[in-house]
Design an enzyme around this catalytic site. Structure first.
Site, PDB file in Angstrom:
ATOM      1  N   ASP A  29       1.090  -1.012   0.234  1.00 46.04           N
ATOM      2  CA  ASP A  29      -0.285   0.275  -0.134  1.00 46.04           C
ATOM      3  C   ASP A  29       0.952   1.174  -0.304  1.00 46.04           C
ATOM      4  O   ASP A  29       1.718   1.523   0.800  1.00 46.04           O
ATOM      5  CB  ASP A  29      -0.907   0.154   0.998  1.00 46.04           C
ATOM      6  CG  ASP A  29      -1.803   1.470   1.147  1.00 46.04           C
ATOM      7  OD1 ASP A  29      -3.146   1.359   0.946  1.00 46.04           O
ATOM      8  OD2 ASP A  29      -1.206   2.178   1.472  1.00 46.04           O
ATOM      9  N   TYR A  34       2.901   9.826  -0.532  1.00 41.15           N
ATOM     10  CA  TYR A  34       4.305   9.321  -0.304  1.00 41.15           C
ATOM     11  C   TYR A  34       5.262   9.755  -0.361  1.00 41.15           C
ATOM     12  O   TYR A  34       6.194   9.473  -0.063  1.00 41.15           O
ATOM     13  CB  TYR A  34       4.137   7.733   0.606  1.00 41.15           C
ATOM     14  CG  TYR A  34       3.059   7.321   0.892  1.00 41.15           C
ATOM     15  CD1 TYR A  34       1.790   8.183   1.812  1.00 41.15           C
ATOM     16  CD2 TYR A  34       2.142   5.855   1.073  1.00 41.15           C
ATOM     17  CE1 TYR A  34       1.062   8.068   2.388  1.00 41.15           C
ATOM     18  CE2 TYR A  34       1.356   5.454   1.759  1.00 41.15           C
ATOM     19  CZ  TYR A  34       0.903   6.568   2.474  1.00 41.15           C
ATOM     20  OH  TYR A  34      -0.741   6.040   2.903  1.00 41.15           O
ATOM     21  N   LYS A  59      -3.303   6.016  -3.890  1.00 42.38           N
ATOM     22  CA  LYS A  59      -4.162   7.182  -3.798  1.00 42.38           C
ATOM     23  C   LYS A  59      -4.170   8.356  -5.048  1.00 42.38           C
ATOM     24  O   LYS A  59      -3.313   8.829  -4.338  1.00 42.38           O
ATOM     25  CB  LYS A  59      -4.810   7.557  -2.430  1.00 42.38           C
ATOM     26  CG  LYS A  59      -4.366   5.826  -1.617  1.00 42.38           C
ATOM     27  CD  LYS A  59      -4.483   6.339   0.204  1.00 42.38           C
ATOM     28  CE  LYS A  59      -3.671   4.664   0.317  1.00 42.38           C
ATOM     29  NZ  LYS A  59      -2.590   4.280   1.037  1.00 42.38           N
ATOM     30  N   HIS A  92      -7.806   9.809  -1.159  1.00 40.79           N
ATOM     31  CA  HIS A  92      -7.378   8.946  -0.255  1.00 40.79           C
ATOM     32  C   HIS A  92      -7.626   9.861   0.706  1.00 40.79           C
ATOM     33  O   HIS A  92      -8.238   9.949   2.214  1.00 40.79           O
ATOM     34  CB  HIS A  92      -5.556  10.430  -1.012  1.00 40.79           C
ATOM     35  CG  HIS A  92      -4.622   9.660   0.689  1.00 40.79           C
ATOM     36  ND1 HIS A  92      -3.277   9.698   0.345  1.00 40.79           N
ATOM     37  CD2 HIS A  92      -4.959   9.278   1.457  1.00 40.79           C
ATOM     38  CE1 HIS A  92      -2.944   9.510   1.338  1.00 40.79           C
ATOM     39  NE2 HIS A  92      -3.310   9.637   2.016  1.00 40.79           N
TER      40      HIS A  92
END
Length: 265
Positions: A29, A34, A59, A92
């Site tokens: 994931d 990120y 996401k 998200h």
């Protein structure tokens, strides 16, 4: 059981993913926000495991809602990951104040129909946001990824998920490590011969949650996966249920993060 890579740099993400896949993980994931999609993709390629054996999630970030931006965000994620499709694409955060939940969701439906993602879902949605999708779309999320751990057990959302056939996926399933010093978890762990983290993960799996614990330590990555060969008693489950404080560690869906995307990784 999957591997989460929040707050992991791209180079470290590659190493973590390789370690996890070698240990037996098949679900990874990540998210555009990120800043490590390139590292995740690199780690998957270097693992040598065929792409079809991996369940890969990413996401769309808060600054990319709306049809045009969501499509572009998906294409950028696929390019960074080095794949033709992802297995699960999530919104998200709901970002309800933008008034774009339905448009963004409809775009995810189209991306699924085009084969760019096999499944679609949401993250950090409350019942009110899920109801909006239920009443406005013929296509419903397969999963809602939410903050969920013994301090924040999300009873209302979990009931809604069960009623509407939505899988519950727990981010920060260990409370970002803050729960690991709880004496109760140490006591249960001593009784079953496991670490507090393993006790919490076993609790999640017993309740039917998908879990994506994050760790950058190879030994802990392997330990987190070793939770299927012991059991928690009904009394243990009651003790864990009594730990609920409705205490969030992360952001509230009504006050989502406002930062932009990191620099291209």
């Amino acid at each position: 059981m999957g591997l989460g890579v929040l707050r992991v740099g791209s180079a470290d993400a590659a190493a973590n993913v390789r370690t996890a896949v070698e240990a037996g993980y098949r679900s990874i994931d990540t998210a555009a926000a990120y800043g490590n999609e390139r590292g995740v993709g690199q780690g998957l390629r270097e693992s040598g495991v065929p792409r079809e054996e991996i369940f890969l999630t990413t996401k769309v970030w808060n600054t990319c809602h709306g049809a045009t931006r969501t499509r572009a965000a998906m294409d950028r994620s696929l390019e960074r990951l080095g794949v033709d499709f992802v297995d699960l694409y999530l919104i998200h955060w709901p970002m309800a104040h933008l008034g774009l939940i339905e448009e963004t969701w409809d775009t995810l439906v189209q991306l699924q129909q085009e084969g760019k993602t096999r499944s679609i879902g949401v993250s950090n949605f409350l019942v009110e946001h899920l109801e909006l999708l239920r009443t406005s779309s013929d296509h419903q999320p397969v999963v809602n990824q939410i903050e969920l751990h013994p301090w924040m057990q999300q009873h209302e959302l979990r009931r809604y998920h069960q009623e509407h056939d939505i899988r519950t996926e727990a981010w920060s399933p260990l409370g970002q490590g803050k729960l690991l010093d709880e004496p109760l978890l140490a006591e249960i762990g001593a009784r079953v011969g496991r670490t507090p983290a393993q006790v919490i993960l076993r609790w999640h799996l017993d309740l039917g949650h998908v879990v994506i614990p994050k760790s950058s330590h190879p030994d802990r990555i392997r330990q987190n996966l070793a939770v299927t060969d012991f059991e928690l008693s009904e009394a243990d489950h009651q003790l864990l249920a009594d730990m609920n404080r409705d205490h969030r560690i992360g952001s509230h869906p009504h006050r989502p993060p406002t930062n932009g995307l990191p620099e291209d990784d």
